[in-house]
Design a protein around this motif. Structure first.
Motif, PDB file in Angstrom:
ATOM      1  N   GLU A 119     -37.696  23.824 -70.056  1.00 29.87           N
ATOM      2  CA  GLU A 119     -38.023  23.719 -68.636  1.00 29.87           C
ATOM      3  C   GLU A 119     -39.039  24.786 -68.222  1.00 29.87           C
ATOM      4  O   GLU A 119     -39.978  24.510 -67.476  1.00 29.87           O
ATOM      5  CB  GLU A 119     -36.744  23.852 -67.805  1.00 29.87           C
ATOM      6  N   LYS A 120     -38.829  26.009 -68.694  1.00 30.85           N
ATOM      7  CA  LYS A 120     -39.766  27.090 -68.363  1.00 30.85           C
ATOM      8  C   LYS A 120     -41.154  26.808 -68.930  1.00 30.85           C
ATOM      9  O   LYS A 120     -42.167  27.012 -68.260  1.00 30.85           O
ATOM     10  CB  LYS A 120     -39.231  28.417 -68.892  1.00 30.85           C
ATOM     11  N   ARG A 138     -33.240  25.268 -71.156  1.00 31.60           N
ATOM     12  CA  ARG A 138     -33.873  26.196 -70.204  1.00 31.60           C
ATOM     13  C   ARG A 138     -35.258  26.617 -70.703  1.00 31.60           C
ATOM     14  O   ARG A 138     -36.186  26.756 -69.913  1.00 31.60           O
ATOM     15  CB  ARG A 138     -32.982  27.423 -69.996  1.00 31.60           C
ATOM     16  N   GLU A 183     -47.571  30.911 -74.684  1.00 37.48           N
ATOM     17  CA  GLU A 183     -46.123  31.065 -74.497  1.00 37.48           C
ATOM     18  C   GLU A 183     -45.355  30.337 -75.601  1.00 37.48           C
ATOM     19  O   GLU A 183     -44.348  30.837 -76.115  1.00 37.48           O
ATOM     20  CB  GLU A 183     -45.702  30.527 -73.130  1.00 37.48           C
ATOM     21  N   LEU A 213     -36.766  34.692 -74.965  1.00 34.34           N
ATOM     22  CA  LEU A 213     -36.573  33.264 -75.103  1.00 34.34           C
ATOM     23  C   LEU A 213     -35.934  32.944 -76.440  1.00 34.34           C
ATOM     24  O   LEU A 213     -35.973  33.734 -77.367  1.00 34.34           O
ATOM     25  CB  LEU A 213     -37.919  32.527 -75.016  1.00 34.34           C
TER      26      LEU A 213
END
Length: 248
Positions: free
Chosen positions: A110-111, A107, A126, A12
């Protein structure tokens, strides 16, 4: 290691590409030297490009709307202020790099939002892992542009190790959560298997009864049969249109 390779290895974030783009000077590509051909009079045949069957159509880029841009900036300012400063710099100096970074970060948001909808505990881990990764990418970009013999190199390497240790610890906690969920699911499966094996005939009888109830519910009901005219009982009264015969 190039920035593209590092982005591929890390899961990420896009701090590496942001820092590299914001701090490296723009290079002007030198024009290639054109050599005169020995045969000037002979025209060159056009090179035919053969399509590569392995090439896949490019994925559509996510459009950058003001709402998405604002959401990305709010997320970055809250979780990595130094990265937000780079984004602000890129927006004016290198718009294309800025757009790519916003897409990558959108992105990520969103994840993380999907994870938060499932479980807050995993979301916090996370997010912690992403923060550490983003800081590590930022530090690696600086190391790339720092003299290896500099006194700051060893200190930056020590900081990098500490940050990666934080990221790994968060990843381990995420895997532990996944292991707990998997173990619970296996326990439920074992219970269901044991129940079905023990009460096999009873379970089958119950399904058969349920299906037969559905069959009977959809079956049309039998209406009573109407009697034919010949089968009706004779009436004591004469028909209205027939007159009685006169007596003598």
């Amino acid at each position: 290691m190039t920035s593209r390779l590092l982005l591929t290895l890390l899961t990420l974030g896009s701090a590496w590409s942001l820092t590299a783009a914001a701090q490296r000077p723009e290079k002007v590509a030198a024009k290639p030297e054109v050599k005169e051909s020995v045969k000037k009079d002979s025209p060159k045949e056009p090179v035919k490009e053969t399509p590569n069957p392995k090439e896949q159509p490019k994925a559509k880029l996510i459009p950058i709307t003001p709402e998405r841009e604002a959401a990305v900036m709010e997320f970055v300012e809250k979780n990595h202020a130094e990265l937000a400063a780079l984004l602000t710099h890129l927006k004016t100096s290198q718009p294309k790099e800025y757009e790519r970074a916003v897409r990558d970060l959108f992105r990520v948001t969103e994840k993380l939002a999907m994870v938060k909808d499932r479980e807050d505990g995993q979301y916090n881990l996370e997010l912690k892992a992403w923060k550490a990764q983003s800081r590590a990418q930022l530090l690696v970009a600086r190391l790339k542009m720092t003299d290896p013999e500099s006194a700051n190199t060893e200190e930056m390497k020590s900081q990098l190790r500490e940050i990666l240790s934080e990221q790994l610890a968060a990843r381990i906690e995420v895997m532990k959560l996944e292991r707990e969920r998997t173990t619970a699911r296996l326990d439920r499966l074992n219970q269901d298997i044991g129940k079905f094996e023990q009460d096999r005939e009873k379970v089958i009888d119950g399904h058969v009864q349920t299906l037969m109830n559905q069959v009977n519910a959809n079956r049309p009901k039998n209406k009573p049969l109407e009697k034919k005219p010949a089968e009706r009982a004779p009436s004591d009264k004469a028909p209205a249109d027939k007159k009685p015969k006169p007596t003598s």
